[in-house]
Design an enzyme around this catalytic site. Structure first.
Site, PDB file in Angstrom:
ATOM      1  N   CYS A 176      37.454 -12.533  52.560  1.00 23.48           N
ATOM      2  CA  CYS A 176      36.708 -11.301  52.315  1.00 23.48           C
ATOM      3  C   CYS A 176      35.838 -11.439  51.081  1.00 23.48           C
ATOM      4  O   CYS A 176      35.840 -12.457  50.398  1.00 23.48           O
ATOM      5  CB  CYS A 176      37.674 -10.129  52.136  1.00 23.48           C
ATOM      6  SG  CYS A 176      38.842  -9.931  53.493  1.00 23.48           S
ATOM      7  N   GLY A 235      32.552 -11.686  55.269  1.00 28.24           N
ATOM      8  CA  GLY A 235      33.294 -10.788  56.142  1.00 28.24           C
ATOM      9  C   GLY A 235      32.371  -9.894  56.943  1.00 28.24           C
ATOM     10  O   GLY A 235      31.512  -9.223  56.366  1.00 28.24           O
ATOM     11  N   ASN A 244      40.712  -9.939  48.153  1.00 31.12           N
ATOM     12  CA  ASN A 244      40.354 -11.145  48.898  1.00 31.12           C
ATOM     13  C   ASN A 244      41.466 -12.162  48.706  1.00 31.12           C
ATOM     14  O   ASN A 244      41.775 -12.545  47.575  1.00 31.12           O
ATOM     15  CB  ASN A 244      39.029 -11.727  48.382  1.00 31.12           C
ATOM     16  CG  ASN A 244      38.722 -13.080  49.009  1.00 31.12           C
ATOM     17  OD1 ASN A 244      39.121 -13.352  50.132  1.00 31.12           O
ATOM     18  ND2 ASN A 244      38.022 -13.919  48.279  1.00 31.12           N
ATOM     19  N   TYR A 280      32.477 -24.565  53.169  1.00 29.91           N
ATOM     20  CA  TYR A 280      32.016 -23.649  54.208  1.00 29.91           C
ATOM     21  C   TYR A 280      31.775 -22.220  53.761  1.00 29.91           C
ATOM     22  O   TYR A 280      30.720 -21.645  54.031  1.00 29.91           O
ATOM     23  CB  TYR A 280      33.032 -23.647  55.356  1.00 29.91           C
ATOM     24  CG  TYR A 280      32.695 -22.685  56.474  1.00 29.91           C
ATOM     25  CD1 TYR A 280      31.784 -23.024  57.461  1.00 29.91           C
ATOM     26  CD2 TYR A 280      33.289 -21.430  56.541  1.00 29.91           C
ATOM     27  CE1 TYR A 280      31.465 -22.145  58.496  1.00 29.91           C
ATOM     28  CE2 TYR A 280      32.982 -20.544  57.569  1.00 29.91           C
ATOM     29  CZ  TYR A 280      32.066 -20.903  58.543  1.00 29.91           C
ATOM     30  OH  TYR A 280      31.757 -20.030  59.540  1.00 29.91           O
TER      31      TYR A 280
END
Length: 476
Positions: free
Chosen positions: A8, A36, A111, A256
Site C-alpha cells: 500500500c 495500490g 503499509n 518492482y
C-alpha cells in the site's frame, strides 16, 4: 485468517494553519497510485473534527471535486491507497482506519504486514474486542488504542504498541492534534518526510509523492523511529523503544514496487534497476540484436543491460496506461485477461530480430508466457529472457504478494524447464549476490531477500497460521 499482507501507500500532512490539506493529500495519493489500486481514502482533521471518505476504486475515480470539497479545510490529514492481497475487498478494508476511544479519535494508515497478527487478534477478541474488517490494520489500531488509555500521549501509546507488533509496518497516524509517522525496526517498507515552502510537513511512502506536492525531501524515517508532528513545532523523533535490528528493506521495493523516480533509504530506484540490468548482462550475456523491457519496471533494467552489453535498446512494447498493473490485480483470471489489452508489441522493432527481453520477475509463469507469445506473433526470431530478480522460492510474510511455494514456478522446475514452459530460447535470472548489490554496487546487509532464499529476518507465522495464510493467497 486476517488480511495479513498488503502493498500500500500512506500519506500524511501537518500544516501550520487550516488549509486545503485534502487536495494536497489527493495529489500525494495520486503519485502513490502504483502502490495500490483497490481502494483509497482520506481523513481531514480540522481542530479535532474528523471528516473522512474512502471507497473502492482509483484515486481519480473516488475523489471527485465534490467529494474533496466535502472534506473541508484542516491542518492535519492522512491518506491511503490499498492493494489487498488476501482477505475480502470492499470499503470495510479500505483505509485509513478510524477509531473512537475515550481519549478522542484516531485515524491510521498502514503499509506492511504483521507476522503476529493472528495471535494479537485472538488475544484482543478474547478480551471482548469486536472486529469489523479482516485487515491487520485494525489489529494495530486496537493495540494502540488499548495502550492509549493508560498513556499520557498518543506517541507514548505508539511506542508501547510497537514493542508488541512484529513484522513489517510503516504507519501514518493522526490524533486530534498530532500527525505521527512510525516505521518498524527492520525498515521493511519505505517511509520519508519533507516540507513545503510554507512550512507544511508531509509524510509519504515514497519521495515521488513529496515531489507531487512541491515538498522538499528532508530524510527517510529511520527503522524503529517515531516522528511526531504538531502545528508550528519542529518534528520530535523518538527512538527509545523496540530495540535495534538489522536494516532489512524489502529488496522487491527496488526491483518492482517503487516508482523509478523515488529515492528509498538514499538509493534511487531507477539507478538500482539499471544496475540490476548491468549485472544481468555480465552474468547472462546473449548474442542478440535488440534489448527491450517489459513496461514499466523492466525498462530501467533493460537500459542497464543495453549499456553494459552494447546491444542497442529499443522500445518494444506500447503500454495501455489505463490498465492497472497485472501483478497487483486481485485474482489470477483478472491478471490473465489484462495482459491481452495491456501490452502491444511494436512489430517493426522485433520482427526478424534476436531479442533480449527484460522483465522484473517470474512468479507463476503465466503472464510472461503470454508476453513472450505476443513477441513470437510479432515475428521475433529469438527471445532471450533475462529477469532482474532471482527466482522466487519462498512466500513473503512482510507485505508482498508472493504466492505459496505450491504456486511458485521456480520451486518445481529448473531454469531450463521454465524456459521451455514460457517459450524462450534462453533464460537467466539475477543472482542473489547481485540482488544485494543493487544500491551501491557492493554487497550490503540492508535487504530482506527471504523470498529469494535468504533467511527470514524475523520469526514467521506459526505452522497453523502459515497454512491458512498460504491457503488464502493461493485462492486469489
Amino acid at each position: 485468517m486476517s488480511n495479513l499482507h498488503e502493498e500500500c501507500g500512506v500519506f500524511g500532512v501537518c500544516a501550520k494553519k487550516s488549509s486545503d490539506v485534502a487536495s494536497m493529500t489527493y495529489y500525494g495519493l495520486f503519485a502513490l497510485q502504483h502502490r495500490g489500486q483497490e481502494s483509497c481514502g482520506i481523513v481531514v482533521n480540522d481542530d479535532g473534527l474528523f471528516q473522512s471518505y474512502k471507497d473502492v476504486g482509483l484515486v481519480g475515480e473516488v475523489f471527485t471535486p465534490t467529494v474533496l470539497k466535502s472534506l473541508g479545510q484542516g491542518d492535519l490529514a492522512v491518506g491511503h491507497v490499498r492493494y489487498g492481497t488476501t482477505g475480502t475487498g470492499g470499503r470495510s478494508n479500505a483505509q485509513p482506519m478510524l477509531v473512537n476511544h475515550i481519549k478522542g479519535r484516531m485515524a491510521l494508515a498502514h503499509n506492511g504486514n504483521l507476522t503476529n497478527s493472528t495471535e494479537l487478534r485472538t488475544e484482543l477478541e478474547l478480551q471482548g474486542s469486536i472486529f469489523h474488517s479482516t485487515s491487520d490494520t485494525e489489529v494495530i489500531s486496537y493495540i494502540i488504542t488499548k495502550e492509549r488509555i493508560g498513556c499520557g500521549s498518543i506517541e507514548e501509546a505508539v511506542e508501547k504498541a510497537m514493542n508488541r507488533l512484529e513484522g513489517a509496518y510503516s504507519l501514518c497516524i493522526m490524533s486530534p492534534s498530532k500527525l505521527i509517522a512510525a516505521r518498524d525496526p527492520h525498515g521493511f517498507r519505505p517511509l520519508c518526510y519533507g516540507q513545503t515552502e510554507d512550512g507544511t510537513y508531509v509524510v509519504a511512502s515514497e519521495s515521488c509523492a513529496l515531489d507531487a506536492v512541491a515538498a522538499k525531501f528532508i530524510r527517510d524515517v529511520t527503522p524503529g523511529e517515531i516522528l511526531v508532528f504538531e502545528r508550528g513545532k519542529e518534528p520530535k523523533s523518538i527512538t527509545t523503544h523496540c530495540g535495534k535490528c538489522p536494516r532489512t528493506m524489502c529488496v522487491f521495493e527496488y526491483i518492482y514496487f517503487a516508482r523509478p523516480d523515488s529515492v528509498l533509504d538514499g538509493c534511487n530506484v531507477h539507478a538500482a534497476r539499471a544496475r540490476a540490468g548491468a549485472f544481468l548482462a555480465l552474468e547472462h550475456p546473449a548474442q542478440a540484436d535488440v534489448v527491450i523491457g517489459v513496461p514499466d519496471s523492466g525498462i530501467d533494467a533493460a537500459v542497464g543491460y543495453s549499456h553494459q552489453s552494447g546491444i542497442p535498446y529499443a522500445v518494444g512494447f506500447i503500454k495501455n496506461r489505463y490498465i492497472a498493473r497485472t501483478f497487483i490485480a486481485p485474482g489470477q483470471s483478472a491478471r490473465q485477461d489484462k495482459v491481452k489489452i495491456k501490452l502491444n508489441p511494436i512489430a517493426e522493432v522485433v520482427r526478424g530480430k534476436r531479442v533480449v527481453l527484460i522483465d522484473d520477475s517470474i512468479v507463476r509463469g503465466t503472464t510472461c508466457a503470454r508476453i513472450i507469445q505476443l513477441l513470437r506473433d510479432a515475428g521475433a526470431k529469438e527471445i532471450h529472457m533475462r529477469v532482474s530478480a532471482p527466482p522466487f522460492i519462498n512466500p513473503c510474510y512482510y507485505g508482498t504478494d508472493i504466492d505459496s511455494r505450491d504456486h511458485l514456478i521456480a520451486c518445481h522446475h529448473t531454469v531450463e524447464e521454465i524456459a521451455k514452459i514460457i517459450g524462450v530460447d534462453s533464460l537467466g535470472y539475477l543472482s542473489l549476490d547481485s540482488a544485494h548489490k543493487l544500491c551501491n554496487g557492493t554487497a550490503s546487509q540492508g535487504f530482506c531477500a527471504a523470498c529469494f532464499g535468504d533467511p527470514y529476518p524475523t520469526a514467521t507465522p506459526k505452522a497453523a497460521d502459515k497454512n491458512r495464510f498460504e491457503k488464502k493467497i493461493s485462492e486469489k
